[in-house]
Design a protein around this motif. Structure first.
Motif, PDB file in Angstrom:
ATOM      1  N   ILE A  31       0.861  -1.180   0.000  1.00 44.98           N
ATOM      2  CA  ILE A  31       0.000   0.000   0.000  1.00 44.98           C
ATOM      3  C   ILE A  31       0.897   1.230   0.000  1.00 44.98           C
ATOM      4  O   ILE A  31       1.662   1.456   0.936  1.00 44.98           O
ATOM      5  CB  ILE A  31      -0.930   0.003   1.223  1.00 44.98           C
ATOM      6  N   SER A  32       0.826   2.005  -1.058  1.00 40.49           N
ATOM      7  CA  SER A  32       1.614   3.229  -1.206  1.00 40.49           C
ATOM      8  C   SER A  32       0.686   4.426  -1.008  1.00 40.49           C
ATOM      9  O   SER A  32      -0.395   4.484  -1.615  1.00 40.49           O
ATOM     10  CB  SER A  32       2.250   3.265  -2.613  1.00 40.49           C
ATOM     11  N   LEU A  33       1.120   5.370  -0.159  1.00 40.96           N
ATOM     12  CA  LEU A  33       0.302   6.539   0.173  1.00 40.96           C
ATOM     13  C   LEU A  33       1.113   7.805  -0.115  1.00 40.96           C
ATOM     14  O   LEU A  33       1.528   8.520   0.797  1.00 40.96           O
ATOM     15  CB  LEU A  33      -0.123   6.488   1.646  1.00 40.96           C
ATOM     16  N   PRO A  34       1.364   8.122  -1.377  1.00 40.94           N
ATOM     17  CA  PRO A  34       2.351   9.151  -1.728  1.00 40.94           C
ATOM     18  C   PRO A  34       1.982  10.578  -1.375  1.00 40.94           C
ATOM     19  O   PRO A  34       2.848  11.455  -1.414  1.00 40.94           O
ATOM     20  CB  PRO A  34       2.505   8.982  -3.245  1.00 40.94           C
ATOM     21  N   HIS A  35       0.715  10.816  -1.037  1.00 39.60           N
ATOM     22  CA  HIS A  35       0.300  12.176  -0.669  1.00 39.60           C
ATOM     23  C   HIS A  35      -0.171  12.263   0.781  1.00 39.60           C
ATOM     24  O   HIS A  35      -0.887  13.189   1.152  1.00 39.60           O
ATOM     25  CB  HIS A  35      -0.809  12.667  -1.611  1.00 39.60           C
ATOM     26  N   ASP A  36       0.244  11.313   1.589  1.00 38.54           N
ATOM     27  CA  ASP A  36      -0.153  11.274   2.994  1.00 38.54           C
ATOM     28  C   ASP A  36       0.622  12.284   3.843  1.00 38.54           C
ATOM     29  O   ASP A  36       0.146  12.723   4.874  1.00 38.54           O
ATOM     30  CB  ASP A  36       0.072   9.855   3.533  1.00 38.54           C
ATOM     31  N   GLY A  37       1.830  12.650   3.419  1.00 34.31           N
ATOM     32  CA  GLY A  37       2.656  13.572   4.189  1.00 34.31           C
ATOM     33  C   GLY A  37       2.181  15.015   4.097  1.00 34.31           C
ATOM     34  O   GLY A  37       1.633  15.435   3.068  1.00 34.31           O
ATOM     35  N   SER A  38       2.427  15.789   5.157  1.00 32.10           N
ATOM     36  CA  SER A  38       2.025  17.199   5.152  1.00 32.10           C
ATOM     37  C   SER A  38       3.151  18.137   5.587  1.00 32.10           C
ATOM     38  O   SER A  38       2.965  19.356   5.614  1.00 32.10           O
ATOM     39  CB  SER A  38       0.810  17.413   6.067  1.00 32.10           C
ATOM     40  N   HIS A  39       4.326  17.585   5.908  1.00 30.97           N
ATOM     41  CA  HIS A  39       5.434  18.418   6.390  1.00 30.97           C
ATOM     42  C   HIS A  39       6.028  19.252   5.253  1.00 30.97           C
ATOM     43  O   HIS A  39       6.283  18.756   4.154  1.00 30.97           O
ATOM     44  CB  HIS A  39       6.522  17.547   6.992  1.00 30.97           C
ATOM     45  N   ILE A  40       6.231  20.530   5.529  1.00 33.11           N
ATOM     46  CA  ILE A  40       6.917  21.433   4.602  1.00 33.11           C
ATOM     47  C   ILE A  40       8.129  21.994   5.337  1.00 33.11           C
ATOM     48  O   ILE A  40       7.975  22.676   6.349  1.00 33.11           O
ATOM     49  CB  ILE A  40       6.006  22.576   4.130  1.00 33.11           C
ATOM     50  N   LEU A  92       6.884  11.611   4.422  1.00 37.93           N
ATOM     51  CA  LEU A  92       6.698  12.573   5.502  1.00 37.93           C
ATOM     52  C   LEU A  92       6.397  13.966   4.956  1.00 37.93           C
ATOM     53  O   LEU A  92       5.679  14.737   5.571  1.00 37.93           O
ATOM     54  CB  LEU A  92       7.940  12.615   6.392  1.00 37.93           C
ATOM     55  N   ALA A  93       6.950  14.280   3.795  1.00 38.84           N
ATOM     56  CA  ALA A  93       6.814  15.630   3.236  1.00 38.84           C
ATOM     57  C   ALA A  93       5.536  15.785   2.423  1.00 38.84           C
ATOM     58  O   ALA A  93       4.999  14.830   1.860  1.00 38.84           O
ATOM     59  CB  ALA A  93       8.029  15.972   2.370  1.00 38.84           C
ATOM     60  N   SER A  94       5.073  17.016   2.355  1.00 43.30           N
ATOM     61  CA  SER A  94       3.894  17.384   1.581  1.00 43.30           C
ATOM     62  C   SER A  94       4.141  17.246   0.079  1.00 43.30           C
ATOM     63  O   SER A  94       5.266  17.367  -0.408  1.00 43.30           O
ATOM     64  CB  SER A  94       3.527  18.842   1.904  1.00 43.30           C
ATOM     65  N   ARG A  95       3.063  17.039  -0.646  1.00 41.81           N
ATOM     66  CA  ARG A  95       3.143  17.032  -2.103  1.00 41.81           C
ATOM     67  C   ARG A  95       3.591  18.399  -2.637  1.00 41.81           C
ATOM     68  O   ARG A  95       4.027  18.507  -3.782  1.00 41.81           O
ATOM     69  CB  ARG A  95       1.784  16.674  -2.691  1.00 41.81           C
TER      70      ARG A  95
END
Length: 261
Positions: A16-25, A66-69
Motif C-alpha cells: 500500500i503506497s500513500l504518496p500524498h499522505d505527508g504534510s510536512h513542509i 513525511l513531506a507534503s506534495r
C-alpha cells in the motif's frame, strides 16, 4: 529532516503506497509560501489512519512519505511530464494549489530548476527506490504482487473536474495497470455495496505510480483508489470523522482482500 518516508514491511503480496499522505513542509520552503499554503491543504488527509489497521490485519506493507506534495509530488514523473495533457493540473513541484491560487508569495519565491532537481533527489528518488525494492522483495516471495495506491481529494475541485466526485474512484490506467480478472473482482466489490457512489477509470485513472509500476505481465498489478474526502472527514477543518470512517474502511478492506484472493 533525515528520513523522508516510512516503510512497514508485511508478508502478504500487497504493498500500500500513500504518496500524498505527508504534510510536512521544511521551514526554508514554508517561509517563502503564502500562509494558506503552509497548511498543505491538498494533502490526502488521514489516508494513513484509514489504511493502517487494514494493512496490519492483512499483512500488507505500507509506504508513506513525511513531506507534503507541495515539496515534490511523488505521483508525478521526475521529468515533470504532464499526467493529463491539455488539462490544467498541479505539477511535479507545483506553484499552484488545487484551488488554482499561487502557493508562493511571489514569482521570485518560486523554486528554480536547480531547486526542483534538489527536491527530486532528496525526496522523490528515495521514495521510488523504496517502492521498487519493496515490490521486488514481495514479488520474490510470492511471484506476484499488488501495488495499491491510496489517495483522497476534496469532493469538489473545479480546477480538476466538474461537479462532485464519486466517493470511490478506482483507476487502472484503463485496464493497462492490472489484469482484467482483478479489475472485474474490484468492480464487483463496488457494485455489490450500496453505501457509496463509485466509478472505474473515470476522472482519476491512476497517476504516475500506477501507470509506471503496473505491469501485469511481469507480476506487478497496480490500482489507484481516490476517495472523496467527505466520506470519512470534514473537508473544511481537515478533521477525521470517526463516525464515518469505519464504513469506508469496510469497503476498502473488501477491495484489498479481493487483491489477495
Amino acid at each position: 529532516m533525515d528520513a523522508t518516508y516510512t516503510l512497514e514491511q508485511g508478508t502478504a503480496p500487497l504493498l500500500i503506497s500513500l504518496p500524498h499522505d505527508g504534510s510536512h513542509i521544511p521551514p526554508a520552503i514554508a517561509e517563502r509560501m503564502r500562509p494558506a499554503a503552509r497548511r498543505s491543504p491538498d494533502t490526502d488527509w488521514h489516508v494513513g489512519r484509514l489504511y493502517a489497521p487494514l494493512a496490519q490485519a492483512l499483512g500488507a506493507s505500507v509506504l508513506r512519505p513525511l513531506a507534503s506534495r507541495y515539496v515534490v509530488d511523488l505521483n508525478r514523473p521526475a521529468d515533470g511530464h504532464a499526467l493529463y495533457p491539455g488539462r490544467r493540473e498541479t505539477g511535479l513541484v507545483s506553484t499552484i494549489g488545487f484551488d488554482g491560487e499561487p502557493l508562493y508569495r511571489d514569482a521570485a519565491a518560486e523554486p528554480d530548476a536547480d531547486e526542483i532537481q534538489r527536491r527530486v533527489n532528496a525526496f522523490w528518488r528515495p521514495y521510488h527506490e523504496a517502492l521498487q525494492q519493496e515490490l521486488a522483495r514481495l514479488r520474490s516471495l510470492h511471484g506476484r504482487v499488488v501495488l495499491w495506491e491510496g489517495h483522497s481529494i476534496r469532493t469538489r475541485v473545479p480546477m480538476l473536474f466538474d461537479g462532485e466526485l464519486p466517493e470511490f474512484n478506482l483507476g487502472t490506467a484503463d485496464g493497462a495497470s492490472c489484469g482484467a480478472d482483478l479489475q472485474r473482482k474490484l468492480a464487483s466489490v463496488l457494485e455489490s455495496q450500496q453505501g457509496y457512489s463509485f466509478v472505474v477509470n473515470g476522472r482519476f485513472k491512476g497517476g504516475y505510480i500506477t501507470r509506471h509500476y503496473g505491469r501485469p505481465g511481469e507480476g506487478v498489478e497496480a490500482i489507484q483508489l481516490e476517495l472523496a474526502q467527505h466520506s470519512y472527514m470534514d473537508e473544511d477543518s481537515f478533521a477525521y470523522a470517526p463516525d464515518r470512517a469505519p464504513a469506508v474502511q469496510a469497503v476498502i478492506e473488501r477491495l484489498l482482500r479481493a487483491c489477495l484472493g
